[in-house]
Write a protein that holds these residues in place. Structure first.
Motif, PDB file in Angstrom:
ATOM      1  N   ALA A   1      75.155  11.151  77.597  1.00  0.00           N
ATOM      2  CA  ALA A   1      74.596  10.405  76.480  1.00  0.00           C
ATOM      3  C   ALA A   1      75.332  10.681  75.178  1.00  0.00           C
ATOM      4  O   ALA A   1      75.370   9.840  74.275  1.00  0.00           O
ATOM      5  CB  ALA A   1      73.106  10.748  76.322  1.00  0.00           C
ATOM      6  N   ALA A   2      75.959  11.863  75.077  1.00  0.00           N
ATOM      7  CA  ALA A   2      76.675  12.247  73.854  1.00  0.00           C
ATOM      8  C   ALA A   2      77.851  11.322  73.546  1.00  0.00           C
ATOM      9  O   ALA A   2      78.322  11.262  72.411  1.00  0.00           O
ATOM     10  CB  ALA A   2      77.167  13.691  73.965  1.00  0.00           C
ATOM     11  N   LEU A   3      78.333  10.592  74.565  1.00  0.00           N
ATOM     12  CA  LEU A   3      79.469   9.698  74.344  1.00  0.00           C
ATOM     13  C   LEU A   3      79.071   8.365  73.720  1.00  0.00           C
ATOM     14  O   LEU A   3      79.928   7.568  73.354  1.00  0.00           O
ATOM     15  CB  LEU A   3      80.199   9.419  75.667  1.00  0.00           C
ATOM     16  N   ALA A   4      77.787   8.107  73.608  1.00  0.00           N
ATOM     17  CA  ALA A   4      77.317   6.799  73.131  1.00  0.00           C
ATOM     18  C   ALA A   4      77.848   6.454  71.738  1.00  0.00           C
ATOM     19  O   ALA A   4      78.084   5.281  71.434  1.00  0.00           O
ATOM     20  CB  ALA A   4      75.787   6.758  73.134  1.00  0.00           C
ATOM     21  N   ASP A   5      78.052   7.452  70.899  1.00  0.00           N
ATOM     22  CA  ASP A   5      78.496   7.205  69.529  1.00  0.00           C
ATOM     23  C   ASP A   5      80.010   7.272  69.363  1.00  0.00           C
ATOM     24  O   ASP A   5      80.516   7.148  68.246  1.00  0.00           O
ATOM     25  CB  ASP A   5      77.845   8.219  68.582  1.00  0.00           C
ATOM     26  N   ARG A   6      80.732   7.464  70.433  1.00  0.00           N
ATOM     27  CA  ARG A   6      82.188   7.535  70.340  1.00  0.00           C
ATOM     28  C   ARG A   6      82.827   6.154  70.511  1.00  0.00           C
ATOM     29  O   ARG A   6      82.196   5.217  71.008  1.00  0.00           O
ATOM     30  CB  ARG A   6      82.748   8.504  71.391  1.00  0.00           C
ATOM     31  N   TYR A   7      84.094   6.068  70.127  1.00  0.00           N
ATOM     32  CA  TYR A   7      84.848   4.826  70.239  1.00  0.00           C
ATOM     33  C   TYR A   7      85.782   4.896  71.452  1.00  0.00           C
ATOM     34  O   TYR A   7      86.107   5.984  71.932  1.00  0.00           O
ATOM     35  CB  TYR A   7      85.652   4.588  68.958  1.00  0.00           C
ATOM     36  N   PRO A   8      86.236   3.731  71.961  1.00  0.00           N
ATOM     37  CA  PRO A   8      87.074   3.731  73.174  1.00  0.00           C
ATOM     38  C   PRO A   8      88.283   4.657  73.102  1.00  0.00           C
ATOM     39  O   PRO A   8      88.626   5.308  74.090  1.00  0.00           O
ATOM     40  CB  PRO A   8      87.493   2.264  73.293  1.00  0.00           C
ATOM     41  N   HIS A   9      88.938   4.747  71.923  1.00  0.00           N
ATOM     42  CA  HIS A   9      90.147   5.577  71.830  1.00  0.00           C
ATOM     43  C   HIS A   9      89.841   7.064  71.953  1.00  0.00           C
ATOM     44  O   HIS A   9      90.745   7.875  72.150  1.00  0.00           O
ATOM     45  CB  HIS A   9      90.889   5.301  70.519  1.00  0.00           C
TER      46      HIS A   9
ATOM     47  N   VAL B   1     104.903  26.421  80.124  1.00  0.00           N
ATOM     48  CA  VAL B   1     103.702  26.340  79.296  1.00  0.00           C
ATOM     49  C   VAL B   1     102.947  27.648  79.491  1.00  0.00           C
ATOM     50  O   VAL B   1     102.597  28.002  80.619  1.00  0.00           O
ATOM     51  CB  VAL B   1     102.826  25.134  79.701  1.00  0.00           C
ATOM     52  N   THR B   2     102.704  28.344  78.388  1.00  0.00           N
ATOM     53  CA  THR B   2     102.107  29.678  78.483  1.00  0.00           C
ATOM     54  C   THR B   2     100.878  29.776  77.599  1.00  0.00           C
ATOM     55  O   THR B   2     100.962  29.568  76.377  1.00  0.00           O
ATOM     56  CB  THR B   2     103.119  30.760  78.072  1.00  0.00           C
ATOM     57  N   ASN B   3      99.725  30.080  78.210  1.00  0.00           N
ATOM     58  CA  ASN B   3      98.463  30.304  77.476  1.00  0.00           C
ATOM     59  C   ASN B   3      98.186  29.211  76.448  1.00  0.00           C
ATOM     60  O   ASN B   3      97.755  29.479  75.321  1.00  0.00           O
ATOM     61  CB  ASN B   3      98.485  31.669  76.789  1.00  0.00           C
ATOM     62  N   LEU B   4      98.407  27.960  76.830  1.00  0.00           N
ATOM     63  CA  LEU B   4      98.252  26.844  75.899  1.00  0.00           C
ATOM     64  C   LEU B   4      96.785  26.499  75.679  1.00  0.00           C
ATOM     65  O   LEU B   4      96.016  26.352  76.628  1.00  0.00           O
ATOM     66  CB  LEU B   4      98.983  25.607  76.434  1.00  0.00           C
ATOM     67  N   SER B   5      96.421  26.347  74.414  1.00  0.00           N
ATOM     68  CA  SER B   5      95.087  25.869  74.041  1.00  0.00           C
ATOM     69  C   SER B   5      95.252  24.716  73.056  1.00  0.00           C
ATOM     70  O   SER B   5      96.115  24.765  72.177  1.00  0.00           O
ATOM     71  CB  SER B   5      94.251  26.977  73.407  1.00  0.00           C
ATOM     72  N   VAL B   6      94.428  23.684  73.213  1.00  0.00           N
ATOM     73  CA  VAL B   6      94.485  22.500  72.351  1.00  0.00           C
ATOM     74  C   VAL B   6      93.074  22.178  71.896  1.00  0.00           C
ATOM     75  O   VAL B   6      92.135  22.114  72.702  1.00  0.00           O
ATOM     76  CB  VAL B   6      95.076  21.285  73.092  1.00  0.00           C
ATOM     77  N   THR B   7      92.905  21.962  70.587  1.00  0.00           N
ATOM     78  CA  THR B   7      91.588  21.644  70.037  1.00  0.00           C
ATOM     79  C   THR B   7      91.629  20.328  69.272  1.00  0.00           C
ATOM     80  O   THR B   7      92.678  19.914  68.760  1.00  0.00           O
ATOM     81  CB  THR B   7      91.093  22.749  69.092  1.00  0.00           C
ATOM     82  N   PHE B   8      90.477  19.674  69.204  1.00  0.00           N
ATOM     83  CA  PHE B   8      90.315  18.434  68.451  1.00  0.00           C
ATOM     84  C   PHE B   8      89.152  18.597  67.480  1.00  0.00           C
ATOM     85  O   PHE B   8      88.100  19.130  67.852  1.00  0.00           O
ATOM     86  CB  PHE B   8      90.034  17.259  69.389  1.00  0.00           C
ATOM     87  N   GLU B   9      89.366  18.121  66.263  1.00  0.00           N
ATOM     88  CA  GLU B   9      88.287  18.126  65.270  1.00  0.00           C
ATOM     89  C   GLU B   9      87.575  16.779  65.333  1.00  0.00           C
ATOM     90  O   GLU B   9      88.190  15.731  65.128  1.00  0.00           O
ATOM     91  CB  GLU B   9      88.848  18.362  63.867  1.00  0.00           C
ATOM     92  N   THR B  10      86.304  16.778  65.638  1.00  0.00           N
ATOM     93  CA  THR B  10      85.529  15.546  65.763  1.00  0.00           C
ATOM     94  C   THR B  10      84.315  15.611  64.842  1.00  0.00           C
ATOM     95  O   THR B  10      83.965  16.691  64.336  1.00  0.00           O
ATOM     96  CB  THR B  10      85.050  15.350  67.207  1.00  0.00           C
ATOM     97  N   PRO B  11      83.652  14.480  64.607  1.00  0.00           N
ATOM     98  CA  PRO B  11      82.423  14.497  63.800  1.00  0.00           C
ATOM     99  C   PRO B  11      81.346  15.387  64.391  1.00  0.00           C
ATOM    100  O   PRO B  11      80.405  15.778  63.703  1.00  0.00           O
ATOM    101  CB  PRO B  11      81.989  13.024  63.803  1.00  0.00           C
ATOM    102  N   HIS B  12      81.493  15.717  65.672  1.00  0.00           N
ATOM    103  CA  HIS B  12      80.496  16.547  66.353  1.00  0.00           C
ATOM    104  C   HIS B  12      80.921  18.005  66.413  1.00  0.00           C
ATOM    105  O   HIS B  12      80.274  18.818  67.067  1.00  0.00           O
ATOM    106  CB  HIS B  12      80.267  16.015  67.771  1.00  0.00           C
TER     107      HIS B  12
END
Length: 550
Positions: free
Chosen positions: A429-437, A21-32
């Motif tokens: 507190a930012a996690l309050a609007d997220r879902y379990p998954h 694994v070399t210089n790996l970056s992973v991103t997620f697109e969220t409502p935030h």
């Protein structure tokens, strides 16, 4: 004349690591917005080598594993870097090619056993399916191999139990089924994501020994993801420490554990409980004079199982008391009856014999109003946080649900209570609007603990409630438990396979084997000078006796 000896050239194939694994970056697109979960991570694993990735919940450990297997959520993507398996670039492969690799060349033991087993298929059939899909075996040969794999993973009476469904297994036994499935096709790389967090110490040793044998036999590589630093020190050749998506330290296990270079690694080590760590349990004066909340007298619970003529005695003749302000712990191997005892205490199941009472009232006699009052006074935190959280509810809705059900407060006061509870269990507190998954396993468990505390109960039944937490959060939660006990005179029925944790918080401990108590008393005496051979085996099986961390 000078004679020279020819030295055979070493091919790149021979020296190339199995996984790079070399210089790996992973991103997620969220409502935030865009979240970069993994940043510039580089690591290598050679054939026959075990590398452990450690770090707290949310550090990116499981995201790294999912990236290697191309199993990121639909809103996630590899945004940079490379993942090469035996020289082949995995990030460039399509789904069809990755399907042929998953389970065949790369075995995966996921963190959550219940959500990764098909609830409508017998466990043996699920292992057979893995063998048949990859052309490893079929028919009776595949069925025989499935039974053999269950036996190697520590499932007793494997032939009969292969015909049962996941819900008929304890959490630890379900995890062993997943391990058997991962090993079925004898993979080159085994990714084990918290594979033993639900297992008692003796089965943990059995499972990890099996993984080591596989690596040695096949020259396979093992990527072990864990929050248990003692486990990493004992089982891995090298340790990689992750923090907030980045690798902050890596090296030989002994060097990282004994001489950590990064402040974060030192914090992890300091927070890891050992059999020598000072107790944090609040002092209970004159425990015999304190009011008895929960009493189990001669309690039995039996189950009829497919393939067995005689019923399985899950709990047999159990006597136990929990007094106000006291922490009573139950320890034992998976299948010893610990979780069944918890369900009987919560009146989620009925006793087949004996009597269970709360404040002197027989739980079997409780009707609607009485049962609702009992549920307010006695709250659970279950072993599997994902299964016990409604996937349709946000974190805020999950934590507020007990307040709504019991008609406590209004919308504004409930929102304030949710914010306070999330802060108590170290969730932003930012996690309050997220879902379990959208949460890690450890974060989900903290939500479950916050929900249990919402009604300010007298007794909390905690079934492996801290087993999924990294050591930093575990330390915070244990300190919180003790503080609440001091402030509210709260009582706990604390079920765990981690003897070091039990020793920290318990006033009394019961050791269970095959549904019966074999030894009970003060934790210091039980673990320091065990009388029974079974207890001695439990203590001896603690990874490195946790002393490697001190």
């Amino acid at each position: 004349m000078t004679t020279t000896t020819a030295v055979p050239a070493t091919s790149a194939k021979q020296i190339e690591p199995l996984l790079a694994v070399t210089n790996l970056s992973v991103t997620f697109e969220t409502p935030h917005g865009t979240v970069e979960a993994v940043r510039d991570v580089t690591l290598e694993i050679s054939r026959g080598e075990t590398v452990a990735v450690v770090g707290e919940s949310g550090s990116g450990k499981s995201t790294l594993a999912a990236s290697i297997n191309a199993l990121l959520a639909s809103n996630g993507r590899v945004s940079g870097g490379s993942i090469r398996l035996d020289g082949a670039e995995l990030t460039e492969l399509g789904e069809k090619a990755m399907t042929a690799i998953r389970g065949n060349r790369i075995g995966m033991v996921p963190q959550d056993p219940m959500t990764n087993l098909n609830p409508v298929m017998k466990v043996g059939a699920q292992i057979v399916e893995a063998l048949e899909v990859h052309g490893r075996a079929s028919g009776q040969q595949a069925r025989d191999q499935a039974v053999a794999l269950l036996e190697k993973a520590g499932i007793a009476d494997a032939a009969a139990r292969s015909n049962q469904y996941p819900h008929e297994f304890s959490g630890g036994m379900r995890q062993r089924v997943l391990i058997a499935m991962a090993l079925a096709c004898r993979p080159e790389l085994l990714i084990a994501d918290e594979p033993t967090s639900a297992l008692d110490v003796t089965v943990q040793r059995l499972v990890l020994d099996q993984m080591a044998e596989l690596a040695d036999e096949l020259g396979a590589a093992v990527l072990l993801i864990t929050h248990d630093l003692a486990l990493a020190a004992e089982r891995a050749d090298r340790v990689v420490v992750m923090y907030r998506g980045e690798v902050v330290e890596q090296g030989l296990s002994a060097e990282v554990i004994e001489a950590p270079q990064h402040d974060y690694t030192r914090r992890l080590l300091a927070a890891a409980p050992s059999m020598a760590t000072p107790k944090i349990a609040t002092s209970v004066t004159e425990p015999g004079t304190r009011e008895v909340l929960l009493s189990l007298r001669g309690v039995e619970r039996r189950y009829r199982l497919r393939g067995r003529r005689e019923p399985l005695v899950a709990v047999g003749g159990l006597d136990l008391e929990v007094r106000k302000g006291q922490t009573v712990a139950i320890v034992g191997e998976s299948g010893s009856g610990k979780s069944t005892t918890a369900r009987l205490a919560l009146r989620l199941e009925a006793c087949d014999a004996g009597v269970a009472t709360y404040r002197g009232t027989d739980l079997a006699t409780l009707k609607r109003t009485g049962l609702k009052d009992f549920r307010r006074s006695v709250q659970p935190v279950f072993q599997n946080p994902y299964a016990s959280l409604d996937p349709r509810y946000t974190v805020a809705e999950v934590v507020a649900e007990p307040l709504r059900v019991h008609r406590i407060g209004d919308t504004r006061s409930r929102s304030a209570a949710v914010a306070r509870l999330l802060d108590q269990v170290a969730l932003p507190a930012a996690l309050a609007d997220r879902y379990p998954h959208e949460l890690s396993g450890g974060q989900r468990q903290r939500v479950a603990i916050a929900r249990a505390l919402a009604l300010e109960p007298e007794l909390v039944v905690m079934d492996e409630a801290v087993s999924a937490l990294d050591v930093l959060v575990q330390e915070q939660v244990l300190d919180l438990m003790v503080q609440l006990q001091r402030d509210l005179d709260l009582a706990y029925l604390f079920i765990s396979h981690d003897l070091a944790v039990v020793r920290l918080v318990a006033h009394e401990v019961y050791v269970m084997q095959h549904g019966r108590v074999v030894e009970s008393g003060d934790p210091e005496e039980i673990f320091g000078n065990p009388r029974e051979e079974y207890t001695k085996r439990l203590v001896a099986a603690i990874p490195g006796r946790r002393e490697a961390l001190r």
